[in-house]
Design an enzyme around this catalytic site. Structure first.
Site, PDB file in Angstrom:
ATOM      1  N   THR A 388       5.627  -3.005   0.648  1.00  0.00           N
ATOM      2  CA  THR A 388       5.718  -3.373   2.060  1.00  0.00           C
ATOM      3  C   THR A 388       6.170  -4.827   2.180  1.00  0.00           C
ATOM      4  OG1 THR A 388       3.905  -1.831   2.550  1.00  0.00           O
ATOM      5  CG2 THR A 388       4.474  -3.374   4.279  1.00  0.00           C
ATOM      6  N   ASP A 430       0.189   8.615   2.553  1.00  0.00           N
ATOM      7  CA  ASP A 430      -0.667   7.959   3.542  1.00  0.00           C
ATOM      8  C   ASP A 430      -1.341   8.957   4.476  1.00  0.00           C
ATOM      9  OD1 ASP A 430      -0.503   5.400   2.670  1.00  0.00           O
ATOM     10  OD2 ASP A 430       0.815   4.666   4.244  1.00  0.00           O
TER      11      ASP A 430
END
Length: 592
Positions: A388, A430
């Site tokens: 990220t 996720d």
């Protein structure tokens, strides 16, 4: 002692030494009352622009676009696109992201949700092996791990709704860098080596990352001609340049050739969502942050409102950390059971962000003893490290952007769709693919975060604005589930009066309910503090101890990027994480 260690040890005591003095907690158990303040941007505009991102080329691209007459939203497209080219380890147009925007002219804040979505075929059963056990490889590697990308659609949406310049201009730096190349840096080379076995399964990936006949190495010039052509299609044709036509067909074919089941229709059906940000008050600050499907904004509201009555500066380091950890523990417990995509489940946002709810949670904290996480387990509701990246922007008109984008784990799924240069995400991990089973970051979920066609997986990404009478800040970071707690510590740092650079450098610790342990960077806790926390009943994981015991632990977390407008001082600030040697924070003055 290294300069980094010295900075950490200096910054942590300074953070709390600067907090205004007062009683340890308000007598009524409520946060100290703070005077309401007018929106500073209504009375003034910044004396310049500031950008902080994880790579110098991305920051330079944003500044270049601002110099050409673009606003913060145009610059955000440029920065995001360049990061997508130069940080494939962290993000890319094969992934998604969140953009928190403030339009200075209207005073409006908006959250642009470009999170990936679940393909129709990706049912929970697809992620179980023949014995009915969770198949971690399928969840994190290859075609089945990839959700439908959202970042290209965000570029189109932001340009159409908020930008001034065409995509042909804002994407030009990314196209140029993809075609001409950039030097491979150490983190990128190390990440490839860690994921090499997976990435070299796929022909499209080998074509990009073994183009020179060997794996990429630090210092190599890394060119991505297919990605340049894909970005050109996006610049020329907008949404259809990625989600339909030749690129869309290649994406679907590339996924399906590796056993996945995407369709052209669901790719073309992707849409960004505009959502109302989470808003709350912390001491003298108005906080504007990410709503679901981010879990971060609600968790941040809970943690800060739990902590608001405490005068942390009155406490020694161990008791201060104890209270912060107990707030973290309770917020992550609620994340596990209640949060998901608000388009699919009812998220009790008003309750979870209520000061009264926070007061109830605060009442369960013992000032001298850790609360074992299994005592908070309750019952489930009925049946975002180096991965990220984040950037922060304020322009000279007062527009601002906080954006966090990702492909999830290092190099995402490892799968590049042949002929596109697009490295696909592995965001399906996720989701709660098997209820109660931790994902790659160790966090669990239940039916609220189960996959469904078109559903967005829960995220920890939490781009955030802070506003007071004297200062405005934009902040965020990568780091998986640690994103939320790193932003929490960043908010506490700004509240303590630290500069943007010092906030970006703060030492970090984390607790996420399960596993029931405090994790910390090296140098965060000295031996005495760690012992005091253990005496309270906490499990403390220090990298120094793990090295001494022959185990390994990450020595540095996140890649914090923040900018601030010091209204009282009439100056701009920018801070990039010193843990990342290729990041860049830049301020350019436009007024004397």
């Amino acid at each position: 002692m290294t300069p980094m260690t010295l900075l950490r040890r200096m910054a942590l005591p300074l953070l709390f030494a600067l907090v205004p003095a007062g009683v340890v907690a308000a007598a009524d158990g409520q946060a100290p009352k703070a005077a309401a303040h007018a929106a500073p941007a209504a009375a003034a505009t910044p004396p310049g622009a500031a950008i902080a991102s994880a790579h110098a080329l991305a920051t330079d691209a944003g500044m270049e676009v601002l110099a050409d007459g673009g606003n913060a939203f145009d610059a955000a497209i440029a920065v995001s696109a360049v990061l997508s080219v130069v940080e494939p380890i962290s993000s890319g147009i094969g992934g998604g992201g969140f953009f928190l925007l403030h339009d200075a002219k209207s005073g409006r804040d908006v959250f642009v949700d470009a999170r990936e979505t679940s393909p129709e075929a990706a049912t929970p059963e697809r992620y179980l092996d023949a014995e009915g056990e969770f198949d971690r490889d399928r969840a994190t590697n290859g075609a089945w791990s990839a959700g439908i990308p959202g970042l290209p659609a965000a570029f189109v949406h932001i340009q159409q709704q908020y930008g001034r310049l065409p995509l042909s201009r804002t994407l030009a730096p990314a196209i140029r860098i993809a075609r001409e190349g950039f030097p491979v840096y150490g983190r990128m080379a190390r990440g490839y080596e860690a994921r090499r076995t997976v990435m070299e399964r796929y022909p499209g990936t080998r074509e990009v990352y073994l183009a020179g006949g060997r794996p990429i190495r630090e210092g190599d010039l890394f060119r991505q001609p297919d990605l340049a052509r894909t970005l050109e299609q996006l610049a020329e044709r907008g949404f259809d340049g990625f989600y339909a036509g030749d690129v869309g067909a290649k994406l679907v074919a590339g996924v399906n050739a590796e056993g996945g089941q995407w369709t052209a229709a669901e790719l073309a059906a992707y849409r960004v969502r505009e959502r109302e940000p989470v808003r709350f008050r912390y001491r003298d600050w108005d906080i504007v942050t990410a709503p679901p499907p981010s879990s971060g904004g609600i968790a941040l509201a809970q943690m800060l409102q739990i902590l608001a009555p405490y005068e942390l500066s009155k406490l020694d380091e161990a008791h201060r950390t104890h209270l912060v950890v107990e707030a973290m523990r309770r917020a992550f417990r609620d994340r596990t059971f209640y949060l998901g995509d608000p388009d699919f489940v009812d998220v009790p946002q008003r309750l979870l962000t209520s000061p009264d709810y926070a007061a109830g949670l605060r009442a369960t904290i013992h000032p001298e003893r850790a609360t074992p996480s299994d005592l908070l387990s309750g019952a489930p509701t009925p049946l975002e490290d180096e991965e990220t990246t984040h950037f922060s922007i304020i322009d000279a008109e007062g527009n601002r952007v906080g954006a966090t984008q990702t492909v999830n784990l290092l190099y995402g799924s490892g799968l590049v769709a042949p002929g596109t240069g697009v490295l696909l995400n592995n965001e399906m991990d996720d989701f709660a693919l098997k209820p109660g089973t931790p994902n790659a970051f160790g966090v669990m979920g239940f039916d609220a975060n189960a996959p469904a066609p078109g559903k967005r997986m829960l995220s920890s990404m939490v781009p955030t604005f802070m506003l007071s009478d004297d200062r405005i800040a934009v902040l965020g970071t990568p780091g998986g589930s640690r994103i939320i707690t790193m932003v929490l510590l960043g908010v506490l740092g700004y509240d303590a009066g630290l500069s943007a650079a010092d906030v970006a450098a703060l030492p970090r610790y984390h607790h996420q309910w399960m596993p029931d342990a405090i994790q910390a960077e090296a140098g965060t806790f000295d031996v005495a503090t760690a012992q005091a926390l253990r005496a309270m009943g906490h499990t403390v994981v220090r990298p120094e101890d793990e090295v001494a015991e022959g185990r390994r632990s990450s020595d540095a977390w996140g890649n914090f990027q923040t900018v601030a407008w010091d209204i009282a001082g009439k100056r701009m600030e920018a801070g990039t994480d010193p843990r990342n040697p290729v990041g860049k924070a830049e301020v350019r003055a436009t007024k004397p």
